[in-house]
Scaffold this active site. Structure first.
Site, PDB file in Angstrom:
ATOM      1  CD  GLU A  39     -16.420  21.452 -12.269  1.00 51.13           C
ATOM      2  OE1 GLU A  39     -17.065  20.393 -12.154  1.00 51.13           O
ATOM      3  OE2 GLU A  39     -16.326  22.057 -13.349  1.00 51.13           O
ATOM      4  CD  GLU A  91     -12.230  24.774 -17.154  1.00 51.18           C
ATOM      5  OE1 GLU A  91     -13.378  24.528 -17.561  1.00 51.18           O
ATOM      6  OE2 GLU A  91     -11.663  24.096 -16.288  1.00 51.18           O
TER       7      GLU A  91
HETATM    8  C1  XIL Z   1     -14.956  19.506 -20.731  1.00 46.33           C
HETATM    9  C2  XIL Z   1     -14.325  19.195 -22.092  1.00 46.33           C
HETATM   10  O1  XIL Z   1     -14.161  20.424 -22.793  1.00 46.33           O
HETATM   11  C3  XIL Z   1     -15.181  18.242 -22.874  1.00 46.33           C
HETATM   12  O2  XIL Z   1     -14.523  17.847 -24.063  1.00 46.33           O
HETATM   13  C4  XIL Z   1     -15.509  17.014 -22.019  1.00 46.33           C
HETATM   14  O3  XIL Z   1     -16.408  16.187 -22.725  1.00 46.33           O
HETATM   15  C5  XIL Z   1     -16.114  17.422 -20.698  1.00 46.33           C
HETATM   16  O4  XIL Z   1     -15.250  18.324 -20.040  1.00 46.33           O
HETATM   17  N1  XIL Z   1     -15.064  22.293 -16.488  1.00 46.33           N
HETATM   18  C6  XIL Z   1     -13.823  21.729 -16.573  1.00 46.33           C
HETATM   19  C7  XIL Z   1     -13.380  21.130 -17.849  1.00 46.33           C
HETATM   20  O5  XIL Z   1     -13.037  21.828 -15.612  1.00 46.33           O
HETATM   21  O6  XIL Z   1     -12.526  20.033 -17.650  1.00 46.33           O
HETATM   22  C8  XIL Z   1     -14.562  20.711 -18.700  1.00 46.33           C
HETATM   23  O7  XIL Z   1     -14.062  20.272 -19.955  1.00 46.33           O
HETATM   24  C9  XIL Z   1     -15.546  21.834 -18.852  1.00 46.33           C
HETATM   25  C10 XIL Z   1     -16.073  22.263 -17.510  1.00 46.33           C
END
Ligand code: XIL
Length: 384
Positions: free
Chosen positions: A168, A272
């Site tokens: 990001e 994701e």
């Molecule tokens: C999220 C997790 O799923 C949560 O448990 C945590 O509280 C916050 O992060 N983008 C990403 C991930 O790259 O690491 C994030 O994961 C969601 C958004």
């Protein structure tokens, strides 16, 4: 189900009309999945991964483990390899949870994806501060970055297949995000992270990961960055589009972005994936900025006691449309990873609004595959 006069009568009497008017494949009912496996179905095409939490990695969440073992060939730590988990304070490394994941993956022959080395979130403040609490110097932050990457990526250099090296770093318009990394180190923080990661884990594939990369402005900048690294001889293998979508995923834009990544000689991954059925509270800010935190409002949480049939159908359609796209581009896509095992523990129950009941994944709250999972498996077999 065949509608006979008797069943119509029973349905009306007992008020089960909806369960009488749709067949199994459109039912919200879970299906028996003992005979299907996502990873087997998709093996000819791409890896099928899942992000797992601490209880799943250490085996305590046994119902999830059954699903993970059967359906997924690649594991990502949902949180346990982030900076705050690995190095909560300076030079205090805590590898227990990450080790558990690595041991679990090795003992079940699954690939491991490391997530993530450099990110502006879930990174403690101390990382960016000097001993007096002032902003760290470029040299200090670079040396911390190097120490962290060598400790973490180095520890698992023979185990982890690929790393989300930087997460990001770009804004929606393609400019670099004003993070502490950028502010303190400058534009070259991305290339430094990739250089260190390659030194620490020479055999690992190295990825850039972000959300909303279906947006052309953002993806174009990421590809330009990747080409810049390659031109300097710095390793970068692929780009991960996180894929936190709603029930109308941006299919056409995503397709164009996959084509661009492939044309640049990079691998594309969906890293994701989850599909929220709930309304996003701020439609101008859709993506996956984890700092969003809206106050819980009932109107944004309509399915606390069960998903409606129409939303379920939208979810099923969105997943089928996306997988048709992924399968069409199976030569260019290396992996599709889901962000969570079941609707019980998806982060989307708490983001971007805390305390909602969402349904974004393939497995429901009873750890059963949703009925449309069979359709995804069937789809996979339509492609050679
Ligand atoms: C999220 C997790 O799923 C949560 O448990 C945590 O509280 C916050 O992060 N983008 C990403 C991930 O790259 O690491 C994030 O994961 C969601 C958004």
């Amino acid at each position: 189900m065949k509608l006979t006069i008797t069943t119509v009568f029973l349905c009306l009497v007992f008020g089960f009309v909806s369960s009488c008017t749709h067949n199994k494949s459109t039912s919200t009912q879970a299906s028996n999945t003992t005979d299907i496996s996502l990873q087997s179905a998709f093996a000819p095409h791409f890896n099928i991964g899942v992000a797992i939490n601490t209880q799943q990695a250490n085996g305590k969440d046994r119902q999830s483990v059954v699903i993970i073992n059967r359906h997924f060939d690649t594991l990502t730590a949902e949180n346990d390899m982030k900076w705050e988990s690995i190095q909560p304070s300076s030079n205090n490394f805590t590898f227990e949870a990450a080790d558990a994941l690595v041991n679990y993956a090795k003992s079940t022959n699954k690939n491991i994806i490391g997530h993530t080395l450099v990110w502006h979130q879930q990174t403690p403040d101390w990382v960016f501060e000097d001993a007096n609490g002032n902003l760290a110097s470029r040299e200090l932050l670079l040396s911390r970055m190097k120490t962290h990457i060598f400790a973490l990526a180095g520890r698992y250099k023979d185990d982890i297949k690929g790393w989300d090296v930087v997460n990001e770093a770009f804004n929606e318009d393609g400019t670099l995000r004003e993070s502490k990394w950028l502010q303190i180190i400058g534009d070259d923080f991305i290339e430094k992270a990739f250089e260190y990661a390659h030194q620490a884990a020479p055999n690992a594939k190295l990825y850039y990961n972000d959300y909303n990369l279906y947006k052309a402005a953002k993806m174009d900048s990421v590809i330009a960055m990747a080409k810049g690294l390659k031109a300097k001889g710095i390793r970068i293998d692929g780009i991960g589009e996180q894929g936190h979508y709603g029930v109308e995923p941006p299919l056409k834009q995503l397709e164009l972005s996959i084509q661009k990544v492939a044309a640049a000689g990079l691998t594309m991954m969906i890293t994701e994936l989850d599909i929220s059925v709930l309304k996003f509270p701020d439609e101008n800010n859709m993506g996956a900025d984890i700092s969003l935190n809206f106050v819980l409002q009932d109107e944004y949480n309509p399915y606390a006691n069960g998903i409606s049939q129409s939303s379920y159908l939208k979810l099923a359609k969105a997943y089928k449309d996306l997988f048709r796209l992924f399968l069409t581009y199976r030569q260019d896509i290396d992996r599709v990873t889901f962000w969570g095992v079941s609707d019980n523990d998806t982060w989307r129950n708490n983001w971007p609004m805390n305390g909602r009941t969402d349904y974004p994944l393939l497995f429901d709250r009873d750890y059963q595959a949703k009925a449309f999972v069979q359709d995804l498996v069937a789809l996979a077999s339509e492609y050679q």
